[in-house]
Write a protein that holds these residues in place. Structure first.
Motif: not given
Length: 431
Positions: A9, A55, A109, A143-145, A159, A161
């Motif tokens: 993250i 995570r 998250s 956080e990038h999706w 996702d 992560y």
């Protein structure tokens, strides 16, 4: 956002703060307390599929910004009083209080927010208000999706992560929209998909907060085939063509928090089939076509503070052709990369010398039709290539990841599934 720094993250980390493990413990404690006090009322907003991954912990986390001014963003009608459980929407967990509760949730998250929203109406209202994402942006937590479409009117998300596929509701059916050229843009907590009806342009808006589609706000000068990029809750689009096919030099800025479009100064050159990125706090338009036959090799830089454009000669030389897709470009850690779909190579932009350096090859199994059907995106500190092989029995979509370093690209497949292997649209949402 395009400038995340962390493996998991992205955060702006200060010199000292509490360990994330303490926040995770506190969050688990408050959720258990809340679930014991009141049973869940609704299902998760985002339907998630696949196995839960573990995570990794970041060693530190930033200070919490002032959250006392966020009450106005909550729906006061959600306050409870009749059953005696929650008399005040500000008091989510009575022993902890509202501020500490929110501080804990900021460290969770966003994969968990759907479950948290199902605890009770107060949590649901908080999650859907978007306040948590605004505070996360202030703290530098991102956080990038990855959102992409391999079938018309169907989207899915991944996702990286948690290693999860996330189901997205189908877009509203529209025959004309299905057959038109479409562009996509992720900004804030929204995914915007631009297309056409019979004689006009329309926008469909997916909200991550409500997990639903709705009509979006149309631009001041509607268009398609434009270049675009987002930075936090704002995005810029430039160029493209209008409903009559006229190639445009105009540009607009979109604010997802207010859902408004602002007309910006026009570029020096009209262009379509171009690409856009943010780098070093500035917006760049790269390549494109000045007509149906003239390929542009110049780029343009827009300074948001000076509100002016500067032409950069030869910035996109060799990145696109008259029959090919727009330049496949992405920015990681303020460095610009490109996928040369003709040579199946990855290049890096040398800012000082205005030149492209070849780093190595794209993933072997990623195929395209002159660049069409292949996605090349930045996802936090990673480069992501989405594509896959095609066969008579259908296709396989593969997500390949590489964290740029000094060496040649070493691609790792982080996810794959049976699907259409032609990527129609792709966007990365960072929030």
């Amino acid at each position: 956002m395009l400038d995340g720094q962390s493996f998991l993250i992205s955060r702006a980390v200060p010199g000292s703060c509490e360990q994330e493990s303490k926040w995770i413990y506190m969050t688990q404690h408050l959720l258990e307390s809340s679930s014991n006090k009141r049973p869940p009322s609704q299902e998760s907003e985002e339907q998630e599929q696949g196995d839960r991954g573990k995570r990794k912990k970041s060693p530190e986390c930033p200070d919490t910004p002032d959250i006392t001014d966020t009450e106005h963003a909550l729906d006061l009608s959600d306050r409870q009083g009749s059953d005696g459980d929650y008399d005040d929407a500000n008091s989510f967990i009575n022993p902890l209080g509202r501020d500490i509760t929110i501080s804990c949730l900021l460290r969770c998250s966003r994969s968990d927010y759907g479950v948290i929203a199902s605890l009770n109406q107060s949590f649901r209202s908080l999650i859907r208000s978007g306040v948590l994402y605004k505070l996360r942006r202030q703290m530098g937590i991102t956080e990038h999706w990855v959102y992409f479409s391999c079938n018309v009117l169907e989207w899915e998300a991944y996702d990286p992560y948690r290693g999860r596929w996330i189901a997205i509701p189908k877009m509203p059916p529209n025959e004309c929209f299905m057959c038109s050229d479409k562009e996509s843009l992720a900004v804030g907590t929204e995914l915007l998909v631009f297309g056409k009806e019979v004689t006009s342009h329309i926008v469909l808006r997916y909200s991550m907060l409500t997990n639903s589609w709705s009509p979006g706000i149309v631009m001041n000068s509607p268009r398609c085939l434009f270049g675009s990029a987002s930075l936090g809750e704002k995005a810029i689009i430039a160029g493209g063509t209008d409903a009559q096919g006229t190639i445009l030099s105009s540009a607009e800025l979109y604010n997802s928090e207010t859902q408004t479009w602002e007309t910006l100064p026009a570029m020096n050159r009209a262009r379509k089939l171009c690409s856009g990125v943010f780098m070093d706090g500035k917006f760049y338009v790269i390549g494109g076509m000045a007509s149906n036959t003239e390929v542009l090799t110049c780029g343009e830089e827009y300074d948001l503070n000076r509100r002016s454009w500067t032409v950069i000669p030869n910035m996109s030389a060799g990145l696109n052709g008259a029959s090919g897709a727009p330049p496949l470009v992405a920015v990681v850690n303020n460095e610009l990369y490109a996928a040369d779909y003709a040579e199946k190579e990855v290049r890096k932009y040398d800012k000082e010398n205005n030149a492209w350096i070849t780093l190595g090859k794209l993933p072997e199994r990623s195929v395209s039709m002159n660049g069409w059907g292949l996605a090349f995106r930045a996802c936090g500190e990673r480069l992501i290539v989405i594509g896959g092989p095609r066969g008579s029995m259908g296709g396989t979509i593969e997500l390949n990841s590489w964290i740029p370093n000094e060496g040649p690209p070493e691609w790792n497949i982080i996810a794959s599934k049976q699907s259409g292997s032609f990527v129609y649209n792709c966007a990365v949402m960072g929030c």
